[in-house]
Design a protein around this motif. Structure first.
Motif, PDB file in Angstrom:
ATOM      1  N   MET A  51       0.864  -1.192   0.000  1.00  0.00           N
ATOM      2  CA  MET A  51       0.000   0.000   0.000  1.00  0.00           C
ATOM      3  C   MET A  51       0.894   1.233   0.000  1.00  0.00           C
ATOM      4  O   MET A  51       1.181   1.812   1.037  1.00  0.00           O
ATOM      5  N   THR A  52       1.358   1.628  -1.186  1.00  0.00           N
ATOM      6  CA  THR A  52       2.302   2.742  -1.264  1.00  0.00           C
ATOM      7  C   THR A  52       1.683   4.021  -1.802  1.00  0.00           C
ATOM      8  O   THR A  52       2.321   5.065  -1.804  1.00  0.00           O
ATOM      9  N   LEU A  53       0.431   3.945  -2.270  1.00  0.00           N
ATOM     10  CA  LEU A  53      -0.194   5.104  -2.909  1.00  0.00           C
ATOM     11  C   LEU A  53      -1.598   5.296  -2.350  1.00  0.00           C
ATOM     12  O   LEU A  53      -2.393   4.349  -2.273  1.00  0.00           O
ATOM     13  N   GLY A  54      -1.903   6.526  -1.960  1.00  0.00           N
ATOM     14  CA  GLY A  54      -3.240   6.870  -1.496  1.00  0.00           C
ATOM     15  C   GLY A  54      -3.735   8.125  -2.182  1.00  0.00           C
ATOM     16  O   GLY A  54      -2.951   8.941  -2.685  1.00  0.00           O
ATOM     17  N   PHE A  55      -5.054   8.289  -2.185  1.00  0.00           N
ATOM     18  CA  PHE A  55      -5.668   9.412  -2.893  1.00  0.00           C
ATOM     19  C   PHE A  55      -6.500  10.252  -1.946  1.00  0.00           C
ATOM     20  O   PHE A  55      -7.202   9.725  -1.070  1.00  0.00           O
ATOM     21  N   VAL A  56      -6.420  11.571  -2.127  1.00  0.00           N
ATOM     22  CA  VAL A  56      -7.341  12.522  -1.498  1.00  0.00           C
ATOM     23  C   VAL A  56      -8.216  13.078  -2.602  1.00  0.00           C
ATOM     24  O   VAL A  56      -7.703  13.628  -3.591  1.00  0.00           O
ATOM     25  N   MET A  57      -9.532  12.927  -2.461  1.00  0.00           N
ATOM     26  CA  MET A  57     -10.467  13.395  -3.491  1.00  0.00           C
ATOM     27  C   MET A  57     -11.288  14.557  -2.949  1.00  0.00           C
ATOM     28  O   MET A  57     -11.854  14.468  -1.846  1.00  0.00           O
ATOM     29  N   LEU A  58     -11.355  15.639  -3.719  1.00  0.00           N
ATOM     30  CA  LEU A  58     -12.201  16.786  -3.403  1.00  0.00           C
ATOM     31  C   LEU A  58     -13.439  16.705  -4.275  1.00  0.00           C
ATOM     32  O   LEU A  58     -13.347  16.793  -5.504  1.00  0.00           O
ATOM     33  N   VAL A  59     -14.610  16.522  -3.655  1.00  0.00           N
ATOM     34  CA  VAL A  59     -15.836  16.242  -4.399  1.00  0.00           C
ATOM     35  C   VAL A  59     -16.896  17.271  -4.035  1.00  0.00           C
ATOM     36  O   VAL A  59     -17.068  17.611  -2.853  1.00  0.00           O
ATOM     37  N   HIS A  60     -17.610  17.757  -5.062  1.00  0.00           N
ATOM     38  CA  HIS A  60     -18.732  18.649  -4.777  1.00  0.00           C
ATOM     39  C   HIS A  60     -19.888  18.433  -5.739  1.00  0.00           C
ATOM     40  O   HIS A  60     -20.965  19.008  -5.564  1.00  0.00           O
ATOM     41  N   THR A  61     -19.695  17.585  -6.750  1.00  0.00           N
ATOM     42  CA  THR A  61     -20.762  17.321  -7.704  1.00  0.00           C
ATOM     43  C   THR A  61     -20.479  16.003  -8.411  1.00  0.00           C
ATOM     44  O   THR A  61     -19.435  15.380  -8.183  1.00  0.00           O
ATOM     45  N   ALA A  62     -21.400  15.567  -9.271  1.00  0.00           N
ATOM     46  CA  ALA A  62     -21.242  14.322 -10.034  1.00  0.00           C
ATOM     47  C   ALA A  62     -20.830  13.171  -9.114  1.00  0.00           C
ATOM     48  O   ALA A  62     -19.826  12.494  -9.336  1.00  0.00           O
ATOM     49  N   PHE A  63     -21.646  12.921  -8.093  1.00  0.00           N
ATOM     50  CA  PHE A  63     -21.282  11.956  -7.048  1.00  0.00           C
ATOM     51  C   PHE A  63     -21.210  10.527  -7.575  1.00  0.00           C
ATOM     52  O   PHE A  63     -20.439   9.715  -7.066  1.00  0.00           O
ATOM     53  N   ASP A  64     -22.028  10.202  -8.578  1.00  0.00           N
ATOM     54  CA  ASP A  64     -21.977   8.835  -9.113  1.00  0.00           C
ATOM     55  C   ASP A  64     -20.638   8.551  -9.764  1.00  0.00           C
ATOM     56  O   ASP A  64     -20.069   7.463  -9.607  1.00  0.00           O
ATOM     57  N   ARG A  65     -20.087   9.538 -10.470  1.00  0.00           N
ATOM     58  CA  ARG A  65     -18.781   9.342 -11.103  1.00  0.00           C
ATOM     59  C   ARG A  65     -17.659   9.338 -10.066  1.00  0.00           C
ATOM     60  O   ARG A  65     -16.707   8.554 -10.165  1.00  0.00           O
ATOM     61  N   ALA A  66     -17.759  10.212  -9.081  1.00  0.00           N
ATOM     62  CA  ALA A  66     -16.744  10.229  -8.024  1.00  0.00           C
ATOM     63  C   ALA A  66     -16.719   8.889  -7.291  1.00  0.00           C
ATOM     64  O   ALA A  66     -15.646   8.349  -6.975  1.00  0.00           O
ATOM     65  N   ALA A  67     -17.900   8.316  -7.013  1.00  0.00           N
ATOM     66  CA  ALA A  67     -17.961   7.012  -6.349  1.00  0.00           C
ATOM     67  C   ALA A  67     -17.363   5.928  -7.230  1.00  0.00           C
ATOM     68  O   ALA A  67     -16.658   5.026  -6.737  1.00  0.00           O
ATOM     69  N   GLN A  68     -17.613   5.996  -8.526  1.00  0.00           N
ATOM     70  CA  GLN A  68     -17.075   4.991  -9.446  1.00  0.00           C
ATOM     71  C   GLN A  68     -15.550   4.994  -9.446  1.00  0.00           C
ATOM     72  O   GLN A  68     -14.901   3.944  -9.392  1.00  0.00           O
ATOM     73  N   VAL A  69     -14.953   6.186  -9.497  1.00  0.00           N
ATOM     74  CA  VAL A  69     -13.500   6.283  -9.515  1.00  0.00           C
ATOM     75  C   VAL A  69     -12.913   5.899  -8.155  1.00  0.00           C
ATOM     76  O   VAL A  69     -11.889   5.212  -8.075  1.00  0.00           O
ATOM     77  N   ALA A  70     -13.555   6.328  -7.061  1.00  0.00           N
ATOM     78  CA  ALA A  70     -13.062   5.975  -5.720  1.00  0.00           C
ATOM     79  C   ALA A  70     -13.055   4.458  -5.531  1.00  0.00           C
ATOM     80  O   ALA A  70     -12.094   3.893  -4.979  1.00  0.00           O
ATOM     81  N   ARG A  71     -14.115   3.785  -5.964  1.00  0.00           N
ATOM     82  CA  ARG A  71     -14.156   2.327  -5.858  1.00  0.00           C
ATOM     83  C   ARG A  71     -13.059   1.682  -6.703  1.00  0.00           C
ATOM     84  O   ARG A  71     -12.466   0.669  -6.308  1.00  0.00           O
ATOM     85  N   TYR A  72     -12.817   2.266  -7.872  1.00  0.00           N
ATOM     86  CA  TYR A  72     -11.772   1.717  -8.748  1.00  0.00           C
ATOM     87  C   TYR A  72     -10.423   1.750  -8.041  1.00  0.00           C
ATOM     88  O   TYR A  72      -9.687   0.744  -8.020  1.00  0.00           O
ATOM     89  N   TRP A  73     -10.071   2.880  -7.427  1.00  0.00           N
ATOM     90  CA  TRP A  73      -8.784   2.976  -6.734  1.00  0.00           C
ATOM     91  C   TRP A  73      -8.755   2.083  -5.491  1.00  0.00           C
ATOM     92  O   TRP A  73      -7.770   1.390  -5.231  1.00  0.00           O
ATOM     93  N   ALA A  74      -9.834   2.088  -4.727  1.00  0.00           N
ATOM     94  CA  ALA A  74      -9.863   1.309  -3.490  1.00  0.00           C
ATOM     95  C   ALA A  74      -9.776  -0.187  -3.766  1.00  0.00           C
ATOM     96  O   ALA A  74      -9.127  -0.934  -3.022  1.00  0.00           O
ATOM     97  N   ALA A  75     -10.433  -0.655  -4.823  1.00  0.00           N
ATOM     98  CA  ALA A  75     -10.419  -2.081  -5.152  1.00  0.00           C
ATOM     99  C   ALA A  75      -9.035  -2.563  -5.543  1.00  0.00           C
ATOM    100  O   ALA A  75      -8.768  -3.770  -5.518  1.00  0.00           O
TER     101      ALA A  75
END
Length: 553
Positions: free
Chosen positions: A1-25
């Motif tokens: 686990m060498t890479l982590g992401f900070v995401m700033l979200v304020h809209t398009a929540f379905d797309r933000a969730a899709q990308v967050a799941r992609y990285w987390a998986a």
């Protein structure tokens, strides 16, 4: 686990969730900051759907406004939560909810593993910045900005001007040198912890709180203070237009994004289904890893920005017309305007078409209708001959006609009896060649059989309009190639005048004209002009034609 992401979200929540799941998986923890201004009915379903994932966390929320300290504070909250909850993370990648990975995250992680001590953050001194908008470079660090640029623009501008006039300013804290750069960075854990745990962080935060657009300066400046090795570039592909607004990528940008070899791109249109399906569904490439190379597409974006700022020659956006003083080329191709010739010669259009080729129209701005070549009612580009439609925007009527027929020479007649709204446009257009015989309207009136008082009245009106047109052609602002002869000058040697006219259009041609239109019978024409004078109308644009001109010997 060498890479982590900070995401700033304020809209398009379905797309933000899709990308967050992609990285987390794929083993990359994600900490999400959601703008506190987001309504609960939007935030709660988004958070509840992602909270069960052990690799996704949410951090303390703040209300975020563009260009203010709140963006830095949101980033700090996300970064602190990521470092606290995931001690194995070595690189922290800042992204937005509109970001999309362009390459498998395994490739990004391997790329960073090869560079464990490198911070990727665009960080440039203010002296070298070329992209800032509105002239605030070093001043963004030395003035105060208590007002919102977007919501309180007049107060913002007024307070900046007041500080300049009074010589007010702030001192840059010791130990730092102001730097600017992209908001989207990838920092090592050691650098980020040094920034967030610095003994003087409270002082630094207090100072940067009043810097304009601090999200482009806070980490960019402080990384220079603590980093052992900086590569001054972002691993996120983000392009901006001439107003400083980000370009939005759509489905038809797929091949363009693939050519960039970048790891992440923003800003992606939320409904770009093809982009999300393609990039989130790709497998790691077994081939040697490529270096991100946004320069491959820089030229295209430079052309795009230039096109947006200047448009295409001769094609003007109906929603954004040039200012009246604009002196650029107004049309897409060269064209010719003839004034007075058809009054002298009845078959001038047909002769001219045979001699110079192309499409020779009649009076495009005739009050009744646009006289297209061949009597057509609709020209290329579905341009109607309807006078009402044409006169709504006569200049755009002409530019559209020239654009729709580009590649074919266009010529048309224009006289004092036409709609005159376009005459200044013609005179100021470098693509126009205007050849005029002034006073030629008198030849047509000479053949008129109406009552002489009506003829005299029309002659006075036509001459007044023609004098205004001549004034346009002789103005210092004129850019067209202009040749003007009075009727008397033309009748002295019609063959030479026509030869010169053809050479203006076609270029120098050693061949002499062997066929010219036939002059009408002008017997009594001089007496006609004298009669106009006797009735109180002096035909000055015709030139000096004596009463005995055209008398039979």
């Amino acid at each position: 686990m060498t890479l982590g992401f900070v995401m700033l979200v304020h809209t398009a929540f379905d797309r933000a969730a899709q990308v967050a799941r992609y990285w987390a998986a794929r083993g990359c923890p994600v900490v999400i900051h959601v703008d506190k201004a987001v309504r609960p009915k939007d935030y709660k379903p988004f958070a509840e759907a992602l909270r069960p994932d052990p690799n996704i966390r949410f951090c303390k929320r703040v209300s975020v406004e563009w260009g203010t300290w709140s963006l830095v504070e949101a980033t700090q909250n996300g970064a602190q939560a990521l470092l606290r909850n995931y001690p194995d993370v070595r690189h922290v990648y800042l992204a937005s909810g509109a970001c999309l990975p362009l390459r498998p995250v395994e490739e990004l992680r391997a790329y960073l593993d090869d560079r464990p001590d490198t911070d990727f953050i665009e960080s440039v001194t203010t002296d070298e910045v070329t992209w800032t908008i509105d002239g605030l470079e070093m001043e963004r660090f030395t003035l105060r900005f208590p007002f919102s640029w977007r919501k309180q623009r007049r107060l913002f501008d007024g307070y900046v001007d007041l500080q300049r006039k009074l010589g007010l300013g702030r001192k840059v804290p010791d130990g730092i040198s102001p730097h600017l750069g992209s908001q989207w960075w990838c920092l090592t854990r050691s650098t980020l912890e040094a920034i967030l745990q610095a003994p003087d962080r409270e002082q630094m935060d207090r100072y940067f709180r009043h810097v304009w657009i601090p999200d482009e300066a806070y980490f960019q400046t402080l990384a220079r203070r603590y980093s052992g090795r900086i590569e001054s570039r972002s691993l996120t592909l983000s392009k901006f237009d001439v107003q400083g607004k980000p370009h939005i990528f759509y489905d038809d940008h797929l091949q363009l994004l693939q050519r960039s070899d970048c790891f992440v791109a923003r800003k992606i249109w939320p409904r770009a289904n093809r982009l999300y399906d393609t990039f989130l569904g790709q497998a790691p490439d077994a081939a040697p890893r490529k270096e991100p190379n946004p320069a491959r597409i820089d030229r295209l974006f430079s052309r795009s920005n230039l096109r947006r700022a200047e448009g295409r020659t001769g094609l003007i956006s109906q929603g954004r017309l040039p200012a009246p003083h604009w002196d650029g080329t107004r049309t897409c191709a060269a064209y010719a305007v003839f004034s007075g010739f058809d009054d002298i010669y009845g078959d001038f259009d047909m002769w001219l078409a045979r001699r110079i080729g192309g499409r020779v129209h009649g009076h495009l701005f005739h009050p009744a209708r646009a006289e297209f070549a061949g009597g057509e009612r609709v020209a290329n580009g579905c341009i109607s001959d309807n006078a009402t439609l044409r006169d709504y925007r006569p200049e755009q009527f002409l530019t559209n006609l020239l654009w729709a027929t580009r590649g074919e020479r266009q010529s048309f007649q224009f006289g004092p009896g036409d709609i005159q709204d376009v005459r200044d446009f013609l005179a100021r257009d470098p693509n126009a060649t205007i050849v005029a015989v002034t006073g030629a309207w008198a030849v047509r009136l000479f053949r008129d059989q109406r009552d002489f008082s009506a003829i005299r009245s029309e002659a006075a009106s036509l001459q007044k309009t023609e004098l205004a047109f001549i004034q346009n052609l002789r103005a210092t602002s004129t850019k067209a190639r202009v040749t003007v002869w009075s009727l008397s000058e033309f009748l002295e040697n019609p063959m030479e005048r026509l030869q010169h006219m053809v050479e203006l259009i076609m270029g120098h041609d050693p061949r002499r004209l062997t066929e010219v239109p036939e002059l009408p019978d002008l017997t009594g024409f001089g007496r006609f002009l004298q009669t106009l004078r006797n009735e109180g109308m002096k035909p000055v644009t015709t030139g000096d034609i004596p009463p005995e001109y055209g008398e039979r010997q």
